[in-house]
Design an enzyme around this catalytic site. Structure first.
Site, PDB file in Angstrom:
ATOM      1  N   HIS A 101       0.849  -1.941   0.302  1.00  0.00           N
ATOM      2  CA  HIS A 101       0.247   0.089  -0.079  1.00  0.00           C
ATOM      3  C   HIS A 101       0.997   1.868  -0.090  1.00  0.00           C
ATOM      4  O   HIS A 101       1.508   1.144   0.738  1.00  0.00           O
ATOM      5  CB  HIS A 101      -1.042  -0.057   1.341  1.00  0.00           C
ATOM      6  CG  HIS A 101      -0.227   0.624   2.848  1.00  0.00           C
ATOM      7  ND1 HIS A 101      -0.255   1.155   3.048  1.00  0.00           N
ATOM      8  CD2 HIS A 101       0.032  -0.629   3.238  1.00  0.00           C
ATOM      9  CE1 HIS A 101       0.376   0.740   4.416  1.00  0.00           C
ATOM     10  NE2 HIS A 101       0.304   0.293   4.170  1.00  0.00           N
TER      11      HIS A 101
ATOM     12  N   GLU B  24      -5.353   1.054   1.881  1.00  0.00           N
ATOM     13  CA  GLU B  24      -5.161   0.557   2.299  1.00  0.00           C
ATOM     14  C   GLU B  24      -5.696   0.754   4.411  1.00  0.00           C
ATOM     15  O   GLU B  24      -5.619   0.034   4.897  1.00  0.00           O
ATOM     16  CB  GLU B  24      -3.934   0.051   2.530  1.00  0.00           C
ATOM     17  CG  GLU B  24      -4.022  -1.333   3.463  1.00  0.00           C
ATOM     18  CD  GLU B  24      -3.232  -1.699   4.663  1.00  0.00           C
ATOM     19  OE1 GLU B  24      -3.106  -2.818   5.304  1.00  0.00           O
ATOM     20  OE2 GLU B  24      -3.146  -1.193   5.281  1.00  0.00           O
ATOM     21  N   GLU B  25      -4.847   1.843   4.440  1.00  0.00           N
ATOM     22  CA  GLU B  25      -4.839   2.431   6.094  1.00  0.00           C
ATOM     23  C   GLU B  25      -7.030   2.549   6.469  1.00  0.00           C
ATOM     24  O   GLU B  25      -7.117   2.270   7.850  1.00  0.00           O
ATOM     25  CB  GLU B  25      -4.269   3.992   6.396  1.00  0.00           C
ATOM     26  CG  GLU B  25      -2.489   2.956   5.941  1.00  0.00           C
ATOM     27  CD  GLU B  25      -2.161   2.459   6.903  1.00  0.00           C
ATOM     28  OE1 GLU B  25      -2.808   1.999   7.895  1.00  0.00           O
ATOM     29  OE2 GLU B  25      -0.772   2.549   6.901  1.00  0.00           O
TER      30      GLU B  25
ATOM     31  N   HIS C 294       1.558   4.096  12.903  1.00  0.00           N
ATOM     32  CA  HIS C 294       0.792   5.192  12.827  1.00  0.00           C
ATOM     33  C   HIS C 294       1.042   6.316  13.773  1.00  0.00           C
ATOM     34  O   HIS C 294      -0.130   7.300  13.657  1.00  0.00           O
ATOM     35  CB  HIS C 294      -0.966   4.678  12.745  1.00  0.00           C
ATOM     36  CG  HIS C 294      -0.863   3.630  11.829  1.00  0.00           C
ATOM     37  ND1 HIS C 294      -1.883   2.545  12.080  1.00  0.00           N
ATOM     38  CD2 HIS C 294      -0.619   2.717  10.965  1.00  0.00           C
ATOM     39  CE1 HIS C 294      -2.197   1.811  11.525  1.00  0.00           C
ATOM     40  NE2 HIS C 294      -1.156   2.472  10.152  1.00  0.00           N
TER      41      HIS C 294
ATOM     42  N   ASP D 198       5.591   2.181   7.430  1.00  0.00           N
ATOM     43  CA  ASP D 198       4.286   2.011   6.707  1.00  0.00           C
ATOM     44  C   ASP D 198       3.412   2.807   5.855  1.00  0.00           C
ATOM     45  O   ASP D 198       2.847   3.801   6.488  1.00  0.00           O
ATOM     46  CB  ASP D 198       3.575   1.713   8.330  1.00  0.00           C
ATOM     47  CG  ASP D 198       1.778   1.490   7.778  1.00  0.00           C
ATOM     48  OD1 ASP D 198       1.584   0.952   6.821  1.00  0.00           O
ATOM     49  OD2 ASP D 198       1.374   1.200   9.218  1.00  0.00           O
TER      50      ASP D 198
ATOM     51  N   ASP E   1       4.337  -5.173   3.063  1.00  0.00           N
ATOM     52  CA  ASP E   1       4.056  -3.835   3.988  1.00  0.00           C
ATOM     53  C   ASP E   1       4.601  -3.635   5.210  1.00  0.00           C
ATOM     54  O   ASP E   1       4.658  -5.092   6.224  1.00  0.00           O
ATOM     55  CB  ASP E   1       1.906  -4.292   4.719  1.00  0.00           C
ATOM     56  CG  ASP E   1       1.336  -3.376   4.997  1.00  0.00           C
ATOM     57  OD1 ASP E   1       1.991  -2.422   5.306  1.00  0.00           O
ATOM     58  OD2 ASP E   1       0.004  -3.982   4.984  1.00  0.00           O
TER      59      ASP E   1
HETATM   60 ZN   LIG Z   1       0.976  -0.763   6.095  1.00  0.00          ZN
END
Ligand SMILES: [Zn+2]
Length: 708
Positions: free
Chosen positions: A352, A399-400, A515, A362, A428
Site C-alpha cells: 500500500h 489500505e489504512e 501510525h 508504513d 507491508d
Molecule cells: Zn501498512
C-alpha cells in the site's frame, strides 16, 4: 492497516510446525521444483542476476521522496505519490495503469478532548515537532481514528484495559458498566476496530484508545528522538472499521456509477473514537478512583491504575466532512511486464502507498521494495529475459482505512484474478529493523525459503535464511516457523475472498512510531534501516520470487507441506470437541486431508520425473490450470456464515480479535457458537472441499501424463 510486526506478535504457529527435517526432504527434491533441468540452471543464473540489482542508495532516495509529506488516502499529497510511482515505472519501461475508485473516507475537521473534572483542562492532541526532524513540524492529520463517529459527549471515565470482550466481562463481574460513560482502552491484544465495536456494544458514548508505555513506549526502550520507541506525545492513528473495502459499496467495486449506502447504513462505528498519547492518558487515568484494578490491568504509567467510574469526567468532540465531502478519490497503480508465453497468468506483488503520516515504515518501505523489485526485473527483461507469465507490480491506495484499494480492485477484477492469478505477494512494513519474518500460504513457503537461501543477509555472514535460523535459535536442519495469513493487509482480497495463494516477508525491529507523525525519514534513517540495505534486501527477495513464479514450467506450489500443515489444525478441534463431549466426527476430515497429501506426493513425484525428461518449450497448461484450482477448491462461494465476503476456509482473522489468526474458521466458529449440529455439517463440508482439492491434484497429474 496492520503492520507486519503486529502479526508476528500473534504468531500462533510457534509450536514446532516443521520439526520434520526440511533439508532431508529437500535433498531428494530436484534442483528447482517446477522447472525442467536445463531451465532450472538458467533460472538460477537469472535470479542471481536479478537479486544483485536492487540498490540501497536508490531505496534511500525513493524513501526520502515518498515520505517527504503526510500522504493520507484521498489527499493531494497522496495523488503526488501516485504520480511519483507511475513516473518511476514508466522510466523502467513498464506498461502502467492507474485505476481510480471513489471511497467513503471522512476527514476530521475538528477533534477536541477535555478533562472537565476534577479540574478542567483541554488536552493537547497533536504530536509536537522534534528538532532535527523536518516532517514532524509539518501540518499533520488530526488525531482521530478512521471512521470514528462524530458528536460532542460528556461523561465519567472508565478504564477498560484492552477493551476486549473478556475485559468487559470482568467489568461486569466487578459491577462496573460503561453505559453512558467514556471508555479509555489501551492499544494491543486486538485490532482497534474490535475495541470500538465492543465499547459501542457495551453502551459507551465514546472511546479513547491510548498507547501504553508498556507496549511500545519507555518501558520497552529509549523514546524518540533518543531511541526508536514511542515518546510521551506519540499517537497511534488507525481505522476502526472491521470490514474490508469501501463501507459504502460492500462486496462490489466503488466505481463512479456504483450505488452507495448512506453513512447511517454503513458498518462503521457510531461513537467518537479518538487515539491519544500516554501523556494525555495519564491526565485522565491518573485521577481515576473507584474500583482497584485486577493486577494484570496495570500498565506502565507511574501510578496505580483504577477502573473508575470517575471522579474524572471528560468531554469529547469530533466533527468531520462527511456531509459535504465524505467520498474521496483513491488510486491504485500498476506496472506490468507482459508474459511471453502465458500472458493471462498473473504473478502480482504489491504494497500500500497511503499512510497516516509521512509513513517511512508504513508503508513507504513496502512501496520502495516493490519499486526496486520492479526496476531489477525490468532490467533483466530489457536484457532479453522476458518472463513466461505476466508480472504486475502494484501499489494500493487507502489500505489504512480498511484495505480499500486492493479490495475494490479484487472485487472489480475477480473473474480474471480467480482464473489467472498464480500468487499475490504482499509488502507491508518490510524494513523497520533487522529481524526477518515471513509467512503466507503453506503452498508457497518452500519457494520463499529457497529464495531466502539465495539472498545475502545485509549484516550477517550468511543468507537471509541462515540468519533467520540463527536469530530464531533453531538448528540448521529445521526451518523457522512462518506466520499464517490472518487479517490486516492487502493480501486479504486475494486470499480470503478469492483463495489465491499469498506470501509476505519483511524485517522488523524495535519501533514505537506506528501510525504516528514520527514514522518518517528521520526515524528511518536513525533507527529503522539507517543503511537502507534492508529495503533493498526485501526487494531482492521480491524480484527473485516473482521471476520464479512467472517462469516455472509447472507452478511450484508445495501441497505436501500444505496438507501436513492442515493436519495440525485438526488436533485443537478434536480437543475442543472432546471437552464438549461431542465425540470424534473429525475422522472424515483427517482422512480427506491425508488423501490430499497422498495426491500431492504422487503429483510431486510425477512432476519431477516428467520435468527431468522434458525439453524446453513443453507446455503444461492443463496441469497449471488444475494446480490453480487446488486452493480455490478450499474456498466456499457463500463464504463464512459470520462474514460472507470471507470465502477461504483455511485461515481468517479471528472475528473477536482482528489480528489473531483462526484456522478452519467455518468449523471453529461453529464450535464457538456451541452448535453441535453445525459443527458436524461444517466438518463434512470442509472434508468434501479437501476431496475437491485432492481431485484437482489428480487432474494436474493426469494432465502431466498427457504432455508426453
Ligand atoms: Zn501498512
Amino acid at each position: 492497516m496492520q503492520p507486519f510486526r503486529a502479526r508476528q506478535l500473534v504468531l500462533t504457529a510457534f509450536f514446532s510446525l516443521l520439526a520434520t527435517n526440511i533439508r532431508a526432504q529437500e535433498a531428494s527434491a530436484p534442483p528447482m521444483p517446477g522447472f525442467i533441468l536445463a531451465g532450472a540452471e538458467q533460472e538460477r543464473a537469472l535470479e542471481a542476476d536479478v537479486i544483485a540489482r536492487p540498490s540501497a542508495n536508490v531505496a534511500r532516495s525513493h524513501s526520502q521522496a515518498l515520505s517527504k509529506e503526510t500522504h493520507v488516502a484521498g489527499s493531494e499529497a497522496q495523488a503526488r505519490t501516485r504520480d511519483y510511482v507511475i513516473q518511476q515505472m514508466r522510466e523502467m519501461g513498464l506498461e502502467t495503469e492507474v485505476r481510480r475508485y471513489d471511497a467513503f473516507m471522512p476527514y476530521p475537521t475538528s477533534v477536541r478532548v477535555w478533562r472537565i473534572a476534577p479540574t478542567e483542562k483541554e488536552l493537547s492532541l497533536a504530536e509536537p515537532p522534534i528538532a532535527g526532524d523536518s516532517t514532524s513540524a509539518q501540518r499533520q492529520f488530526l488525531t482521530v481514528n478512521g471512521y470514528s463517529g462524530t458528536g460532542d459527549v460528556t461523561g465519567d471515565v472508565v478504564f477498560v484495559n484492552y477493551g476486549l470482550i473478556e475485559d468487559y466481562a470482568r467489568l461486569d463481574s466487578l459491577g462496573v458498566s460503561v453505559r453512558g460513560r467514556i471508555a479509555v482502552a489501551r492499544y494491543g491484544r486486538s485490532f482497534r476496530g474490535i475495541k470500538a465495536r465492543e465499547a459501542e456494544r457495551n453502551g459507551a458514548i465514546a472511546l479513547l484508545i491510548y498507547s501504553d508505555p508498556q507496549s511500545d513506549g519507555f518501558v520497552r526502550g529509549d523514546v524518540y528522538p533518543d531511541g526508536p520507541m514511542r515518546n510521551w506525545n506519540g499517537v497511534q492513528r488507525g481505522s476502526v472499521m472491521n470490514g474490508a473495502g469501501d463501507p459504502a459499496t460492500p462486496g462490489y467495486p466503488s466505481v463512479r456509477s456504483a450505488p452507495r449506502l448512506p453513512p447511517a447504513r454503513m458498518d462503521i462505528p457510531r461513537i467518537p473514537v479518538v487515539p491519544i498519547s500516554y501523556v494525555n492518558a495519564s491526565e485522565l487515568l491518573g485521577g481515576l478512583r473507584g474500583q482497584d484494578i485486577p493486577n494484570a490491568w496495570q500498565g506502565g504509567l507511574p501510578f496505580r491504575y483504577h477502573i473508575g467510574p470517575g471522579p474524572v469526567r471528560a468531554r469529547i468532540q469530533v466533527a468531520d466532512d462527511r456531509a459535504t465531502n465524505g467520498t474521496k478519490p483513491i488510486y491504485n497503480t500498476f506496472g506490468l511486464v507482459r508474459g511471453s508465453e502465458r500472458p493471462e497468468e498473473l504473478v502480482i506483488i504489491g504494497g500500500h502507498r497511503d499512510a497516516w503520516g509521512p509513513g517511512a515504515a508504513d508503508n513507504v518501505s513496502g512501496t520502495v521494495s516493490v519499486l526496486e523489485a520492479a526496476r531489477a526485473v525490468s532490467e533483466v527483461v530489457r536484457a532479453g529475459h522476458r518472463p513466461k507469465r505476466t508480472i504486475i507490480f502494484a501499489t494500493w491506495d487507502a489500505e489504512e482505512w480498511g484495505l480499500i484499494g486492493s479490495t475494490e480492485y479484487v472485487e472489480e477484477d475477480s473473474l480474471r484474478l480467480a482464473r489467472g492469478a498464480v500468487a499475490y505477494l504482499n509488502q507491508d512494513v518490510v524494513a523497520e529493523g533487522t529481524r526477518f519474518g515471513a509467512g503466507g500460504s503453506p503452498s508457497l513457503r518452500a519457494v520463499l525459503r529457497d529464495v531466502a537461501r539465495r539472498v545475502a543477509d545485509p549484516d550477517g555472514a550468511g543468507s537471509v535464511f541462515s540468519e533467520w535460523q540463527r536469530v530464531i535459535g533453531v538448528v540448521d536442519t529445521v526451518s523457522p516457523p512462518m506466520t499464517d495469513p490472518g487479517g490486516g493487509s492487502d493480501f486479504a482480497g486475494f486470499y480470503n475472498h478469492l483463495g489465491i495463494p499469498i506470501a509476505d516477508w519483511g524485517f522488523s525491529g524495535e519501533s514505537g512510531v506506528y501510525h504516528s507523525q514520527y514514522d518518517d525519514f528521520a526515524w528511518m534513517s536513525h533507527f529503522g534501516d539507517p543503511s537502507f540495505a534492508y529495503h533493498a534486501t526485501a526487494a531482492r527477495i521480491g524480484a527473485a520470487m516473482v521471476l520464479r513464479l512467472a517462469n516455472a514450467d509447472v507452478l511450484p506450489y508445495d501441497y505436501v507441506e500444505f496438507a501436513r500443515t492442515m493436519q495440525r489444525y485438526v488436533t485443537p478441534i478434536e480437543r475442543a470437541l472432546s471437552l464438549k463431549g461431542w465425540g470424534g466426527p473429525t475422522i472424515g476430515l483427517r482422512s480427506a486431508i491425508a488423501r490430499m497429501e497422498r495426491e500431492a506426493a504422487s503429483f510431486a513425484a510425477a512432476r519431477d520425473s516428467v520435468l527431468a525428461n522434458s525439453v524446453a518449450g513443453t507446455r503444461f497448461d492443463a496441469t497449471n490450470a488444475a494446480l490453480r484450482d487446488v486452493e480455490r477448491a478450499l474456498t466456499r462461494p457463500a463464504g463464512l456464515r459470520s462474514r460472507p465476503w470471507y470465502r477461504n476456509l483455511i485461515y481468517v482473522a479471528d472475528e473477536n480479535n482482528g489480528y489473531a489468526n483462526m484456522s478452519f474458521p467455518s468449523v471453529n466458529e461453529a464450535i464457538r457458537a456451541n452448535d453441535e449440529r453445525l459443527v458436524a455439517e461444517e466438518l463434512a463440508d470442509l472434508s468434501r472441499r479437501f476431496d475437491d482439492a485432492a481431485r484437482a491434484l489428480t487432474q494436474a497429474r493426469s494432465a502431466l501424463a498427457r504432455t508426453h
